[in-house]
Design an enzyme around this catalytic site. Structure first.
Site, PDB file in Angstrom:
ATOM      1  N   SER A 140       0.848  -1.190   0.000  1.00 17.84           N
ATOM      2  CA  SER A 140       0.000   0.000   0.000  1.00 17.84           C
ATOM      3  C   SER A 140       0.880   1.234   0.000  1.00 17.84           C
ATOM      4  O   SER A 140       2.069   1.171   0.353  1.00 17.84           O
ATOM      5  CB  SER A 140      -0.889  -0.001   1.255  1.00 17.84           C
ATOM      6  OG  SER A 140      -1.497   1.254   1.475  1.00 17.84           O
ATOM      7  N   TYR A 153      -2.520  -1.209  11.224  1.00 19.06           N
ATOM      8  CA  TYR A 153      -2.724  -1.662   9.846  1.00 19.06           C
ATOM      9  C   TYR A 153      -1.541  -1.237   8.982  1.00 19.06           C
ATOM     10  O   TYR A 153      -0.989  -2.033   8.204  1.00 19.06           O
ATOM     11  CB  TYR A 153      -4.026  -1.086   9.292  1.00 19.06           C
ATOM     12  CG  TYR A 153      -4.131  -1.161   7.787  1.00 19.06           C
ATOM     13  CD1 TYR A 153      -4.353  -2.374   7.147  1.00 19.06           C
ATOM     14  CD2 TYR A 153      -4.010  -0.006   7.006  1.00 19.06           C
ATOM     15  CE1 TYR A 153      -4.445  -2.446   5.756  1.00 19.06           C
ATOM     16  CE2 TYR A 153      -4.101  -0.072   5.629  1.00 19.06           C
ATOM     17  CZ  TYR A 153      -4.322  -1.286   5.006  1.00 19.06           C
ATOM     18  OH  TYR A 153      -4.397  -1.343   3.641  1.00 19.06           O
TER      19      TYR A 153
END
Length: 291
Positions: A140, A153
């Site tokens: 990400s 996360y």
């Protein structure tokens, strides 16, 4: 022996909150291009639309060793080995570093890091035996830096960056390639409708950051899937944009080490190098929700 063409893709379930839809879109693209795709998820019923397209669907939970072993065995029995593993299964844990219960932190790492790592371990012997393979890891933009509210996360995505780089060097001599994909925020992915949707009922002192969480939800609404996303949503990417890059990472004879998707993951590392750490800190505080 030749490399297997079979693709094992995790996190293909739709409507489970586990993914942004990019896994499902990638399964469809690769299947339509003629690749044998095994699309997996925790909820096989949610894969019915993929099965109707002719894609092989299977139950696979990255927190369940037995289901991972069974999936790899089936593909190996039918194709000799898993040729490409697309590690897509993930979820986003909301919460501050100081208030999130540790059992939830451990569960986040079990899914996003440890399950991925174990499944990768399971496919590597077959890839080595067949003289090649490919491991694709969905990272990400938040594997590059972190913001308040989703630090754990984002820590899992930082971990995947390290795992991917280390693994690449370790398996190169076996003809196995490792690719990291770094999308910008994906429209519709992990977007809450309300503070209640953030799932923080068990967190310590939930009122401590009340104003922050209210704004956190409002801020993320710009990333809700729409035909004409407003403001910040315009720099996000769509699930099919990510699927196209996944297909490229699978099919390219010489894949890149990293595929940044969208403007932010291309620009922000250069920006950080130019303005320095303190300057980048000021950017984060100006752009993202801050307590």
């Amino acid at each position: 022996m030749t490399r297997s063409r079979a693709i094992l893709l995790t996190g293909a379930s739709s409507g489970t909150g586990m993914s942004s839809g990019s896994g499902r879109a990638a399964a469809l693209r690769l299947h339509r291009a003629g690749w044998p795709v095994y699309a997996t998820g925790r909820n096989v019923d949610a894969l019915a639309d993929l099965a109707a397209e002719g894609i092989t669907v299977m139950h696979l939970d990255v927190n369940d060793e037995e289901s991972m072993v069974a999936a790899v065995k089936r593909i190996s029995d039918e194709h000799g080995a898993v040729g490409t593993l697309i590690n897509n299964a993930a979820y986003s844990l909301n919460g501050t570093i100081g208030e999130t219960p540790m059992d939830e932190v451990r569960a986040q790492f079990e899914t996003n890091v440890f399950g991925l790592s174990r499944l990768t371990q399971l496919v590597l012997p077959g890839m080595r035996e067949r003289g090649g393979g490919r491991v694709i890891i969905m990272s990400s933009i938040f594997g590059m830096f972190a913001t308040p509210g989703r630090g754990y996360y984002q820590a899992t995505k930082h971990a995947l960056e390290a795992i991917g780089d280390s693994l690449r060097h370790e398996v190169r001599r076996f003809g196995i390639e490792v690719v990291l994909i770094q999308p910008a925020p994906i429209l519709g992915g992990f977007v809450p409708d309300s503070v209640a949707d953030l799932g923080m009922d068990s967190h310590d002192n939930p009122a401590l950051y009340k104003e922050f969480w209210d704004y956190f939800v409002d801020w993320h609404q710009a990333y809700r899937l729409s035909d004409n996303p407003p403001l910040r949503g315009k720099i996000a990417v769509r699930a099919d944009d990510v699927a196209k890059v996944i297909e490229k990472a699978v099919t390219s004879p010489n894949p890149r080490i990293r595929y940044p998707i969208g403007m932010p993951p291309r620009v922000l590392p250069k920006m950080r190098a130019i303005i320095g750490h303190r300057g980048f800190e000021k950017f984060v505080r100006a752009f993202f929700p801050i307590p």
